[in-house]
Write a protein that holds these residues in place. Structure first.
Motif, mmCIF file in Angstrom:
data_model
loop_
_atom_site.group_PDB
_atom_site.id
_atom_site.type_symbol
_atom_site.label_atom_id
_atom_site.label_comp_id
_atom_site.label_asym_id
_atom_site.label_seq_id
_atom_site.Cartn_x
_atom_site.Cartn_y
_atom_site.Cartn_z
ATOM 1 N N MET A 1 0.816 -1.196 0.000
ATOM 2 C CA MET A 1 0.000 0.000 0.000
ATOM 3 C C MET A 1 0.866 1.269 0.000
ATOM 4 O O MET A 1 0.514 2.260 -0.626
ATOM 5 N N ARG A 2 1.998 1.205 0.706
ATOM 6 C CA ARG A 2 2.897 2.356 0.669
ATOM 7 C C ARG A 2 3.412 2.590 -0.751
ATOM 8 O O ARG A 2 3.583 3.730 -1.179
ATOM 9 N N TRP A 3 3.667 1.483 -1.462
ATOM 10 C CA TRP A 3 4.135 1.602 -2.845
ATOM 11 C C TRP A 3 3.072 2.271 -3.700
ATOM 12 O O TRP A 3 3.381 3.138 -4.524
ATOM 13 N N ALA A 5 0.663 4.305 -2.671
ATOM 14 C CA ALA A 5 0.569 5.714 -2.283
ATOM 15 C C ALA A 5 1.737 6.511 -2.837
ATOM 16 O O ALA A 5 1.578 7.635 -3.309
ATOM 17 N N HIS A 6 2.934 5.904 -2.807
ATOM 18 C CA HIS A 6 4.130 6.585 -3.306
ATOM 19 C C HIS A 6 4.012 6.904 -4.789
ATOM 20 O O HIS A 6 4.541 7.921 -5.267
ATOM 21 N N SER A 10 -4.559 6.933 -4.834
ATOM 22 C CA SER A 10 -5.269 7.234 -3.590
ATOM 23 C C SER A 10 -6.460 6.299 -3.372
ATOM 24 O O SER A 10 -7.008 6.225 -2.272
ATOM 25 N N LEU A 99 -5.503 -1.161 7.145
ATOM 26 C CA LEU A 99 -4.076 -1.125 6.812
ATOM 27 C C LEU A 99 -3.813 -0.161 5.654
ATOM 28 O O LEU A 99 -2.844 0.593 5.667
ATOM 29 N N ALA A 100 -4.688 -0.195 4.651
ATOM 30 C CA ALA A 100 -4.522 0.697 3.509
ATOM 31 C C ALA A 100 -4.693 2.157 3.922
ATOM 32 O O ALA A 100 -3.931 3.031 3.494
ATOM 33 N N ALA A 102 -4.017 3.478 6.703
ATOM 34 C CA ALA A 102 -2.826 3.926 7.427
ATOM 35 C C ALA A 102 -1.728 4.377 6.474
ATOM 36 O O ALA A 102 -0.850 5.155 6.859
ATOM 37 N N SER A 103 -1.797 3.909 5.222
ATOM 38 C CA SER A 103 -0.813 4.315 4.215
ATOM 39 C C SER A 103 -1.342 5.408 3.296
ATOM 40 O O SER A 103 -0.694 5.777 2.314
ATOM 41 N N GLY A 104 -2.550 5.895 3.585
ATOM 42 C CA GLY A 104 -3.119 6.969 2.786
ATOM 43 C C GLY A 104 -3.841 6.506 1.536
ATOM 44 O O GLY A 104 -4.068 7.288 0.610
#
Length: 236
Positions: A1-3, A5-6, A10, A99-100, A102-104
């Motif tokens: 999920m961070r990937w 968002a990066h 969204s 969880l998602a 939390a990563s935006g």
């Protein structure tokens, strides 16, 4: 999920709940044998062929697939079993959404949409597809959206090979998790679980029970260190 968002995403759509809602459970066979015996036998034979089992085993699975009790007013046991499976899937889907978030990333699950569920559960049990059929209602509903190659699919890919490979690679770490809370409380027989773990690492058996034990022990260990404790350690 961070990937995700990066890279600027969204919103992320998942297919969670699709199998739970659209794959008819085997209890359909047990119900239909009373209403439409010849049709039920044909459906059981096709289910047995797809699952590579005997006709007797297919019918046995239908009788064994009993839903839990519910206060919902549902028209059949098949509908109740669908709802059972949806509830189980929804728990993990909810955790994934948190969880998602939390990563935006906003995680959306179209198959858990109330209108989608209501529309499917409005089908009479006799209108539902056979257990051997692969989501024909979805194929029909998405006929003008999905390419023909996808509409012709009768199965879906499995990630079992990746699970077994991951278990082999992480066997020492997974083995260490077994000497945890569940063992201390005598809720599992560690010797038996360890034997099954090694069997699974060799590529045999159902990973489900082992994965639930590992998930619980990993979750419990994660609870032992909370952010305020980490901050306290950093300040000490």
């Amino acid at each position: 999920m961070r990937w995700l968002a990066h890279h600027g995403s969204s919103v992320h759509l998942t297919g969670d709940g699709g199998d739970a809602l659209l794959l008819t459970p085997p209890i359909y066979l047990a119900e239909m044998i009373r209403k439409r015996p010849l049709r039920a036998l044909g459906a059981a034979a096709r289910f047995a062929q797809v699952r590579k089992m005997s006709l007797r085993e297919a019918l046995r699975r239908g009788r064994a697939c009993v839903p839990s009790r519910t206060h919902l007013d549902l028209p059949s046991l098949t509908h109740q079993k669908v709802v059972d499976t949806l509830v189980d899937s929804a728990r993990s889907a909810r955790a994934d959404m948190e969880l998602a978030a939390a990563s935006g990333v906003r995680l959306d699950n179209p198959f858990f949409d109330a209108q989608v569920i209501d529309a499917y559960l409005a089908l009479d049990v006799e209108e539902m597809p056979e257990p051997a059929q692969y989501k024909p209602v979805l194929v029909e509903a998405m006929a003008d959206v999905l390419p023909a190659s996808l509409r012709r699919r009768t199965t879906k890919a499995t990630t079992s090979a990746d699970h077994y490979d991951g278990l082999r690679r992480a066997l020492p770490q997974v083995d260490a998790l077994l000497d945890g809370y569940l063992a201390d409380m005598n809720l599992i027989d560690v010797r038996t679980v360890r034997a099954r773990l090694r069997s699974h690492a060799a590529g045999a058996g159902d990973l489900g029970p082992i994965e639930r034990i590992v998930a619980f022990e990993a979750w419990r260990r994660a609870l032992k260190i909370v952010p305020w404790q980490e901050q306290a350690r950093a300040n000490s």
